[in-house]
Enzyme design. Structure first.
Site, PDB file in Angstrom:
ATOM      1  N   TRP A 157       0.813  -1.223   0.000  1.00 43.29           N
ATOM      2  CA  TRP A 157       0.000   0.000   0.000  1.00 43.29           C
ATOM      3  C   TRP A 157       0.844   1.270   0.000  1.00 43.29           C
ATOM      4  O   TRP A 157       0.449   2.250   0.636  1.00 43.29           O
ATOM      5  CB  TRP A 157      -0.930   0.051   1.229  1.00 43.29           C
ATOM      6  CG  TRP A 157      -2.122  -0.830   1.178  1.00 43.29           C
ATOM      7  CD1 TRP A 157      -2.402  -1.865   2.004  1.00 43.29           C
ATOM      8  CD2 TRP A 157      -3.226  -0.735   0.274  1.00 43.29           C
ATOM      9  NE1 TRP A 157      -3.598  -2.430   1.664  1.00 43.29           N
ATOM     10  CE2 TRP A 157      -4.114  -1.753   0.604  1.00 43.29           C
ATOM     11  CE3 TRP A 157      -3.530   0.121  -0.807  1.00 43.29           C
ATOM     12  CZ2 TRP A 157      -5.306  -1.971  -0.091  1.00 43.29           C
ATOM     13  CZ3 TRP A 157      -4.701  -0.088  -1.491  1.00 43.29           C
ATOM     14  CH2 TRP A 157      -5.583  -1.125  -1.130  1.00 43.29           C
ATOM     15  N   ASP A 241       3.460  12.178  12.231  1.00 45.70           N
ATOM     16  CA  ASP A 241       2.988  13.482  12.728  1.00 45.70           C
ATOM     17  C   ASP A 241       2.852  14.481  11.575  1.00 45.70           C
ATOM     18  O   ASP A 241       1.977  15.350  11.600  1.00 45.70           O
ATOM     19  CB  ASP A 241       3.996  14.078  13.728  1.00 45.70           C
ATOM     20  CG  ASP A 241       3.818  13.527  15.134  1.00 45.70           C
ATOM     21  OD1 ASP A 241       2.829  12.817  15.384  1.00 45.70           O
ATOM     22  OD2 ASP A 241       4.691  13.821  15.972  1.00 45.70           O
ATOM     23  N   ARG A 244       0.190  13.031   8.677  1.00 48.77           N
ATOM     24  CA  ARG A 244      -1.193  13.181   9.156  1.00 48.77           C
ATOM     25  C   ARG A 244      -1.641  14.637   9.081  1.00 48.77           C
ATOM     26  O   ARG A 244      -2.828  14.917   8.890  1.00 48.77           O
ATOM     27  CB  ARG A 244      -1.284  12.695  10.609  1.00 48.77           C
ATOM     28  CG  ARG A 244      -1.214  11.209  10.721  1.00 48.77           C
ATOM     29  CD  ARG A 244      -1.010  10.740  12.154  1.00 48.77           C
ATOM     30  NE  ARG A 244      -0.943   9.284  12.183  1.00 48.77           N
ATOM     31  CZ  ARG A 244      -0.621   8.571  13.249  1.00 48.77           C
ATOM     32  NH1 ARG A 244      -0.331   9.178  14.388  1.00 48.77           N
ATOM     33  NH2 ARG A 244      -0.597   7.257  13.185  1.00 48.77           N
ATOM     34  N   GLU A 364      -2.550   6.238   7.562  1.00 42.99           N
ATOM     35  CA  GLU A 364      -1.875   7.110   8.550  1.00 42.99           C
ATOM     36  C   GLU A 364      -2.561   6.990   9.921  1.00 42.99           C
ATOM     37  O   GLU A 364      -2.818   7.969  10.606  1.00 42.99           O
ATOM     38  CB  GLU A 364      -1.819   8.546   8.055  1.00 42.99           C
ATOM     39  CG  GLU A 364      -1.155   8.600   6.681  1.00 42.99           C
ATOM     40  CD  GLU A 364      -0.309   9.812   6.452  1.00 42.99           C
ATOM     41  OE1 GLU A 364       0.231  10.343   7.439  1.00 42.99           O
ATOM     42  OE2 GLU A 364      -0.166  10.194   5.295  1.00 42.99           O
TER      43      GLU A 364
HETATM   44  C1  FAD Z   1      -4.926   4.126  -0.348  1.00 47.48           C
HETATM   45  C2  FAD Z   1      -3.947   3.732   0.726  1.00 47.48           C
HETATM   46  C3  FAD Z   1      -2.691   4.324   0.742  1.00 47.48           C
HETATM   47  C4  FAD Z   1      -1.754   3.960   1.713  1.00 47.48           C
HETATM   48  N1  FAD Z   1      -0.502   4.521   1.684  1.00 47.48           N
HETATM   49  C5  FAD Z   1       0.447   4.082   2.554  1.00 47.48           C
HETATM   50  C6  FAD Z   1       1.813   4.579   2.478  1.00 47.48           C
HETATM   51  O1  FAD Z   1       2.138   5.449   1.658  1.00 47.48           O
HETATM   52  N2  FAD Z   1       2.732   4.037   3.317  1.00 47.48           N
HETATM   53  C7  FAD Z   1       2.419   3.083   4.242  1.00 47.48           C
HETATM   54  O2  FAD Z   1       3.312   2.649   4.965  1.00 47.48           O
HETATM   55  N3  FAD Z   1       1.135   2.603   4.347  1.00 47.48           N
HETATM   56  C8  FAD Z   1       0.159   3.091   3.528  1.00 47.48           C
HETATM   57  N4  FAD Z   1      -1.135   2.597   3.611  1.00 47.48           N
HETATM   58  C9  FAD Z   1      -1.443   1.560   4.579  1.00 47.48           C
HETATM   59  C10 FAD Z   1      -2.248   2.050   5.770  1.00 47.48           C
HETATM   60  O3  FAD Z   1      -1.472   2.920   6.561  1.00 47.48           O
HETATM   61  C11 FAD Z   1      -2.751   0.826   6.525  1.00 47.48           C
HETATM   62  O4  FAD Z   1      -3.740   0.220   5.704  1.00 47.48           O
HETATM   63  C12 FAD Z   1      -3.313   1.182   7.883  1.00 47.48           C
HETATM   64  O5  FAD Z   1      -2.282   1.546   8.766  1.00 47.48           O
HETATM   65  C13 FAD Z   1      -4.128   0.042   8.509  1.00 47.48           C
HETATM   66  O6  FAD Z   1      -3.405  -1.135   8.531  1.00 47.48           O
HETATM   67  P1  FAD Z   1      -4.026  -2.492   7.941  1.00 47.48           P
HETATM   68  O7  FAD Z   1      -4.571  -2.197   6.590  1.00 47.48           O
HETATM   69  O8  FAD Z   1      -2.999  -3.542   8.073  1.00 47.48           O
HETATM   70  O9  FAD Z   1      -5.253  -2.784   8.875  1.00 47.48           O
HETATM   71  P2  FAD Z   1      -5.201  -3.528  10.330  1.00 47.48           P
HETATM   72  O10 FAD Z   1      -4.121  -2.912  11.123  1.00 47.48           O
HETATM   73  O11 FAD Z   1      -5.136  -4.991  10.099  1.00 47.48           O
HETATM   74  O12 FAD Z   1      -6.596  -3.133  10.900  1.00 47.48           O
HETATM   75  C14 FAD Z   1      -7.810  -3.819  10.595  1.00 47.48           C
HETATM   76  C15 FAD Z   1      -8.892  -3.293  11.518  1.00 47.48           C
HETATM   77  O13 FAD Z   1      -8.550  -3.570  12.885  1.00 47.48           O
HETATM   78  C16 FAD Z   1      -8.528  -2.361  13.628  1.00 47.48           C
HETATM   79  N5  FAD Z   1      -7.478  -2.411  14.630  1.00 47.48           N
HETATM   80  C17 FAD Z   1      -6.162  -2.756  14.450  1.00 47.48           C
HETATM   81  N6  FAD Z   1      -5.483  -2.633  15.584  1.00 47.48           N
HETATM   82  C18 FAD Z   1      -6.361  -2.192  16.515  1.00 47.48           C
HETATM   83  C19 FAD Z   1      -6.268  -1.892  17.905  1.00 47.48           C
HETATM   84  N7  FAD Z   1      -5.106  -2.012  18.568  1.00 47.48           N
HETATM   85  N8  FAD Z   1      -7.390  -1.485  18.551  1.00 47.48           N
HETATM   86  C20 FAD Z   1      -8.574  -1.348  17.885  1.00 47.48           C
HETATM   87  N9  FAD Z   1      -8.716  -1.622  16.575  1.00 47.48           N
HETATM   88  C21 FAD Z   1      -7.636  -2.035  15.902  1.00 47.48           C
HETATM   89  C22 FAD Z   1      -8.251  -1.271  12.616  1.00 47.48           C
HETATM   90  O14 FAD Z   1      -8.680   0.008  13.076  1.00 47.48           O
HETATM   91  C23 FAD Z   1      -9.071  -1.768  11.445  1.00 47.48           C
HETATM   92  O15 FAD Z   1     -10.410  -1.420  11.613  1.00 47.48           O
HETATM   93  C24 FAD Z   1      -2.103   2.997   2.683  1.00 47.48           C
HETATM   94  C25 FAD Z   1      -3.388   2.435   2.684  1.00 47.48           C
HETATM   95  C26 FAD Z   1      -4.309   2.794   1.736  1.00 47.48           C
HETATM   96  C27 FAD Z   1      -5.665   2.177   1.753  1.00 47.48           C
END
Ligand code: FAD
Length: 400
Positions: A157, A241, A244, A364
């Site tokens: 991503w 920081d 965001r 973020e």
């Molecule tokens: C269009 C797009 C662009 C992006 N660009 C970048 C980028 O440039 N660089 C980069 O590094 N990443 C990027 N990302 C990734 C993004 O930062 C992650 O998708 C995000 O941090 C969530 O991680 P995950 O998808 O693994 O979801 P997960 O962490 O698996 O979360 C799944 C669900 O569980 C919940 N959850 C997880 N942990 C907890 C907790 N402790 N307590 C309560 N709820 C929780 C989450 O809120 C969510 O609802 C991008 C994502 C998208 C969609």
């Protein structure tokens, strides 16, 4: 003293960014969305206007403006198209400002100057296929071999990865040490074993580009390590920081766009012999958008002001991001409602606003992560610690 006015320089920048967005970005937004096309031709145009280094000091090739100016640019660009804002909040917010805080003079010369001038594009690689919110669950490793580290792992991503020249990535140099075992590296395009695959089929941000990044025995010189070994986690958090912040300002622009489209539609659409703007329940939707817009803007302005003072701002920036991104989803949803059936068609931009807004509460830090952060500050489980993580105050020259 409390002063809500922008200064002359900021107003001129805001006008310029709005004009650029209206002329160069908005007309292509719908087609780029339909075709899933990232308009790379925008990059040199943004560079010419100094937008790709807007708040980077002039001595590092930037436009030398303050951090509020970064937000003004993000808000103006996202008003036209979220995809254009992504370029600035990722390239400047997540990457260049991290180099400004943590880079050595030599690293700033090599990486920051060309990025601020827009000759090189930077991205930020933290997320992995199996680790997003759970940053420490990442698998990527960096093994020191002489004057190199050998990096292995996969990032997922990663916004701008398909067009990036500099990949700011994070990997474990010592997994046993958990948060103190992560390190940060600048991997340069063309490095052996580095490959990028573009991600297609996104719900929104289809005019933006993101990719997965594979690192397979990729040698990275020790000179490309940002900060000390083991400082990767705090470096990543300081980068967030600033990423965001751009996102909060951008999402505010999206609320403004959804609101303006709703007002225009409510003034022109007739029902029951009068414009629908005269119906009280339609007014209620417009009023809610106004409240979201004004509050979101005040929150990112405050965070920008704190950055200008060199104050830690993790809590305030997180609040601005959480509020503005949830506000953008809500404002775009309301905009669809105001448009009735037409809101469901791409004849009007509001369905695109909704799809674009939907990404902002995920990346973020998901909204859930921001709620935890706010509660942890409130409970005293979390407090400001390291002044090293904050931006240099605006307008104060560092000692040579
Ligand atoms: C269009 C797009 C662009 C992006 N660009 C970048 C980028 O440039 N660089 C980069 O590094 N990443 C990027 N990302 C990734 C993004 O930062 C992650 O998708 C995000 O941090 C969530 O991680 P995950 O998808 O693994 O979801 P997960 O962490 O698996 O979360 C799944 C669900 O569980 C919940 N959850 C997880 N942990 C907890 C907790 N402790 N307590 C309560 N709820 C929780 C989450 O809120 C969510 O609802 C991008 C994502 C998208 C969609």
């Amino acid at each position: 003293m409390l002063d809500f006015r922008l200064d002359e320089e900021q107003r001129l920048l805001q006008d310029m960014a709005r004009e650029f967005a209206a002329k160069e970005v908005a007309p292509q937004a719908r087609e780029n969305d339909e075709r899933q096309h990232f308009d790379a031709d925008l990059l040199p145009k943004m560079a010419d206007l100094g937008l790709l280094g807007v708040c980077i000091p002039e001595r590092y090739g930037g436009a030398g403006m303050d951090y509020v100016s970064l937000g003004l640019v993000c808000e103006a660009l996202e008003y036209a198209d979220s995809s254009a804002r992504t370029v600035v909040s990722v390239h400047v917010g997540l990457n260049s400002l991290t180099l400004l805080i943590w880079g050595t003079e030599e690293q700033k010369e090599r990486f920051l100057v060309p990025q601020a001038q827009g000759r090189k594009i930077g991205c930020f690689g933290l997320t992995e296929p199996n680790a997003g919110s759970d940053v420490l669950g990442m698998q990527a490793t960096a093994r020191r071999v002489g004057e190199y580290y050998v990096l292995n792992g996969e990032k997922m991503w990663i916004s701008l990865a398909p067009v990036a020249d500099h990949f700011l990535v994070f990997a474990y140099t010592d997994r046993e040490k958990r948060a103190r075992g992560l390190s940060a590296f600048v991997v340069e395009k063309g490095a052996p074993g580095l490959s990028v695959a573009e991600i297609h089929g996104k719900m929104g941000l289809r005019g933006s580009c993101a990719g997965s990044v594979a690192l397979s025995d990729t040698p990275v010189p020790v000179a490309n390590r940002l900060g000390e070994e083991g400082e990767g986690f705090v470096i990543a958090m300081s980068a967030l920081d600033n990423g965001r912040f751009g996102l909060a300002a951008g999402a505010t622009g999206l609320i403004a766009a959804a609101h303006d489209a709703s007002v225009a539609y409510a003034q022109s659409r007739q029902a029951f012999g009068a414009p629908i703007g005269q119906l009280q329940l339609v007014k209620e939707m417009l009023a809610e958008q106004v409240s979201l817009l004004e509050a979101a803007r005040l929150l990112w302005w405050r965070a920008g002001w704190m950055k200008n003072q060199g104050q830690p701002n993790t809590r305030e920036t997180s609040l601005a991001k959480w509020f503005a991104t949830e506000g953008a989803v809500r404002a775009a949803d309301l905009a669809i409602q105001v448009h009735g059936g037409y809101g469901y068609s791409n004849e009007y931009p509001v369905e695109r606003f909704y799809r674009n807004a939907r990404a902002t509460t995920l990346y973020e830090g998901t909204s859930q992560i921001h709620k935890l952060l706010q509660a942890d500050f409130a409970l005293g489980y979390r407090a400001y610690k390291s002044p090293r993580c904050t931006l240099p105050p605006y307008g104060v020259e560092e000692e040579e």
